[in-house]
Scaffold this motif. Structure first.
Motif, PDB file in Angstrom:
ATOM      1  N   LEU A 148     -26.920 -29.869  17.546  1.00  0.00           N
ATOM      2  CA  LEU A 148     -26.499 -31.107  16.876  1.00  0.00           C
ATOM      3  C   LEU A 148     -27.515 -31.513  15.813  1.00  0.00           C
ATOM      4  O   LEU A 148     -27.151 -31.940  14.715  1.00  0.00           O
ATOM      5  CB  LEU A 148     -26.335 -32.232  17.891  1.00  0.00           C
ATOM      6  CG  LEU A 148     -25.149 -32.144  18.846  1.00  0.00           C
ATOM      7  CD1 LEU A 148     -25.217 -33.258  19.882  1.00  0.00           C
ATOM      8  CD2 LEU A 148     -23.816 -32.206  18.086  1.00  0.00           C
ATOM      9  N   SER A 149     -28.798 -31.385  16.138  1.00  0.00           N
ATOM     10  CA  SER A 149     -29.833 -31.783  15.188  1.00  0.00           C
ATOM     11  C   SER A 149     -29.886 -30.851  13.987  1.00  0.00           C
ATOM     12  O   SER A 149     -30.265 -31.278  12.886  1.00  0.00           O
ATOM     13  CB  SER A 149     -31.195 -31.823  15.887  1.00  0.00           C
ATOM     14  OG  SER A 149     -32.183 -32.319  15.016  1.00  0.00           O
ATOM     15  N   TYR A 150     -29.515 -29.606  14.179  1.00  0.00           N
ATOM     16  CA  TYR A 150     -29.414 -28.699  13.040  1.00  0.00           C
ATOM     17  C   TYR A 150     -28.434 -29.271  12.012  1.00  0.00           C
ATOM     18  O   TYR A 150     -28.618 -29.113  10.806  1.00  0.00           O
ATOM     19  CB  TYR A 150     -28.947 -27.324  13.515  1.00  0.00           C
ATOM     20  CG  TYR A 150     -28.846 -26.296  12.398  1.00  0.00           C
ATOM     21  CD1 TYR A 150     -29.952 -25.530  12.049  1.00  0.00           C
ATOM     22  CD2 TYR A 150     -27.655 -26.091  11.718  1.00  0.00           C
ATOM     23  CE1 TYR A 150     -29.870 -24.582  11.028  1.00  0.00           C
ATOM     24  CE2 TYR A 150     -27.560 -25.156  10.697  1.00  0.00           C
ATOM     25  CZ  TYR A 150     -28.664 -24.404  10.356  1.00  0.00           C
ATOM     26  OH  TYR A 150     -28.582 -23.478   9.342  1.00  0.00           O
ATOM     27  N   GLY A 151     -27.413 -29.945  12.514  1.00  0.00           N
ATOM     28  CA  GLY A 151     -26.481 -30.610  11.608  1.00  0.00           C
ATOM     29  C   GLY A 151     -27.038 -31.904  11.086  1.00  0.00           C
ATOM     30  O   GLY A 151     -27.086 -32.134   9.875  1.00  0.00           O
ATOM     31  N   TYR A 152     -27.492 -32.794  11.979  1.00  0.00           N
ATOM     32  CA  TYR A 152     -28.090 -34.061  11.567  1.00  0.00           C
ATOM     33  C   TYR A 152     -28.774 -34.681  12.773  1.00  0.00           C
ATOM     34  O   TYR A 152     -28.143 -34.918  13.806  1.00  0.00           O
ATOM     35  CB  TYR A 152     -27.027 -35.006  11.007  1.00  0.00           C
ATOM     36  CG  TYR A 152     -27.573 -36.269  10.382  1.00  0.00           C
ATOM     37  CD1 TYR A 152     -28.866 -36.346   9.871  1.00  0.00           C
ATOM     38  CD2 TYR A 152     -26.788 -37.415  10.300  1.00  0.00           C
ATOM     39  CE1 TYR A 152     -29.350 -37.495   9.293  1.00  0.00           C
ATOM     40  CE2 TYR A 152     -27.266 -38.581   9.710  1.00  0.00           C
ATOM     41  CZ  TYR A 152     -28.551 -38.612   9.216  1.00  0.00           C
ATOM     42  OH  TYR A 152     -29.034 -39.769   8.649  1.00  0.00           O
TER      43      TYR A 152
END
Length: 382
Positions: A79-83
Motif C-alpha cells: 500500500l505504501s508503495y502506492g501512497y
C-alpha cells in the motif's frame, strides 16, 4: 509509472499480487491529487474494506481478515508503495482493531468493528499530549468515576484522524498515584459527544492525505461501558500492540524505499548525459545498489520480527531494530532518489519529491529512532 522492483521477494503470494493490482488501479492514479488537496479518500478505504485489507491480522471471528503479522507487513509495504497515507490508515485500523479484538466486550466489538473493517467508520488512536510523546507515563488526560460512568478531561495532540474520526481510543489517567503502574485506562470515546472538540488540523510536510490534529475533552460524560479492558490496565494494553505497530510503520517506510528505488532506477536508465544513460556512471549505479541493499535488508528485518510475533515469541528488540532500520533507510533512499533526479527531483509533483517528504515522519511516529535504540540497548544490556 515506475516499474516494480525486481529485488528478491520471499513473501510473494496471491495477497501481494492482489494489493499490487489495487495500488496500480485505485491508488496511484490519484496520488498527486491527494497530495495536493490533502483530501481524505473515503472511497479508497471503503474499497479496501470490501477486499478485506483492513484488520489484516485480526481474527475472523472478530470480523478481521484472519491473516498473520507477516501478511500485515506485506500489505503495508505494498500500500505504501502506492501512497504512504493510505498505508497509514490501514495501520491505524490494525492498531485500534487489535485493541478492540483483544480487550473489547462483545458489545463493544459489535458496535465498532464491523464499520471499522468495512472502511466506513473512522477511528483515532489518542495517546500523545503536549507534554507526553515518547514518555506516555507523563500523560495528564484524566478520567474520573461518576455515578453513571466516567468524566473525561484533557487534550491530545498530533492525533492521526482527529479531524475526521467517528470515535477515538483514548488513554487517560484513572489513578494519579499509580499512573502507568496500574493507573491508566483506555476509553472508547465517540467524537460527537458533548464536550469533545476537534481543536485543529495540522499542515504537514508529507503524507498529506492522512489528517492529523488535536482532540480536546471538556468534562466529557462517558457511560460505564466506554472503558476498554480492565480499569488500570491501559498502559500495558497499549504496549501490547506497539510491536505490531512498529512493524507496520517499518513496512510503510519500506514501501517508500522501494518506490524511491524504482523511480530513481527508471530515471537513471532513461536520462542521458555525455552520450549514455546516467545509470552507466558508477557513482549512480552504486547509489542504486545501496538503495536495493537498504530495501532488502529492511524487508528481512521486518519479516523476522513478524515471524517472531506470529510464533508468540519475544519480539520487542527485533521489532525495534526493524522499525529503526527501515525508517532511516526510507529517508536515505528518498534522499538518494532526489539526488539521482537532480533538479527535477526537487519539483513539486515529481514522485521523488513527494517520497522525500513522506519518508521523514517514519523516524518519529510509533516511537522515534532514539526510543527504538533505547529499547534495543536495554535488551542487549539486560
Amino acid at each position: 509509472m515506475p516499474t516494480q522492483s525486481t529485488a528478491p521477494d520471499s513473501a510473494g503470494n496471491e495477497l501481494r499480487d492482489m494489493v499490487r493490482d489495487f495500488v496500480a488501479n485505485e491508488i496511484r492514479p490519484v496520488v498527486e491529487e491527494l497530495d495536493a488537496t490533502e483530501r481524505f479518500p473515503a472511497e479508497i478505504y471503503e474499497a479496501m474494506g470490501k477486499l478485506g485489507l483492513l484488520g489484516i491480522a485480526i481474527p475472523e471471528e472478530d470480523g478481521g481478515a484472519g491473516g498473520t503479522v507477516r501478511d500485515y507487513v506485506t500489505v503495508m509495504e505494498e500500500l505504501s508503495y502506492g501512497y504512504a497515507s493510505i498505508a497509514d490508515q490501514c495501520g491505524l485500523v490494525e492498531l485500534v482493531g487489535s485493541l478492540l479484538s483483544i480487550f473489547g466486550t462483545p458489545e463493544q466489538k459489535q458496535r465498532y468493528l464491523p464499520g471499522l473493517f468495512a472502511g466506513t467508520t473512522r477511528c483515532a488512536y489518542a495517546l500523545t499530549e503536549p507534554g507526553a510523546g515518547s514518555d506516555l507515563g507523563g500523560i495528564k488526560t484524566r478520567a474520573v468515576r461518576t455515578a453513571d460512568g466516567w468524566r473525561l478531561t484533557g487534550e491530545k495532540v498530533f492525533i492521526h484522524n482527529a479531524p475526521v474520526a467517528d470515535f477515538a481510543m483514548v488513554l487517560a489517567v484513572t489513578d494519579p498515584d499509580k499512573r502507568k503502574r496500574g493507573g491508566m485506562s483506555m476509553f472508547l470515546v465517540d467524537t460527537d459527544l458533548p464536550g469533545v472538540e476537534r481543536a485543529y488540523r495540522e499542515k504537514k510536510m508529507g503524507q498529506k492525505a492522512s489528517p492529523v490534529g488535536g482532540l480536546i475533552f471538556n468534562d466529557v460524560e462517558l457511560p460505564a461501558d466506554a472503558l476498554l479492558g480492565a480499569e488500570g490496565a491501559g498502559f500495558g494494553a497499549v504496549l501490547k500492540v506497539l510491536e505490531k505497530g512498529r512493524l507496520g510503520i517499518g513496512s510503510l517506510a519500506n514501501g517508500i524505499s522501494r518506490a524511491a528505488l524504482d523511480t530513481a532506477r527508471e530515471h537513471a536508465t532513461t536520462r542521458h548525459q555525455f552520450g549514455k544513460p546516467i545509470a552507466e556512471n558508477q557513482a549512480i549505479a552504486f547509489m542504486l545498489a545501496d538503495m536495493a541493499i537498504d530495501h532488502q535488508a529492511a524487508r528481512l528485518l521486518l519479516e523476522h520480527g513478524a515471524d517472531l510475533l506470529d510464533r508468540g515469541a519475544e519480539a520487542g528488540s527485533a521489532c525495534s531494530m526493524a522499525k529503526v532500520f527501515a525508517s532511516e533507510a526510507a529517508v536515505r533512499n528518498s534522499s538518494r532518489a532526489v539526488q539521482i533526479l537532480g533538479g527535477g527531483g526537487y519539483i513539486r509533483g515529481v514522485e521523488a519529491e513527494r517520497l522525500y517528504r513522506d519518508a521523514r515522519i517514519t523516524m518519529i511516529y510509533e516511537g522515534t529512532s532514539e526510543v527504538q535504540r533505547l529499547i534495543i540497548s536495554r535488551a542487549l544490556l539486560k
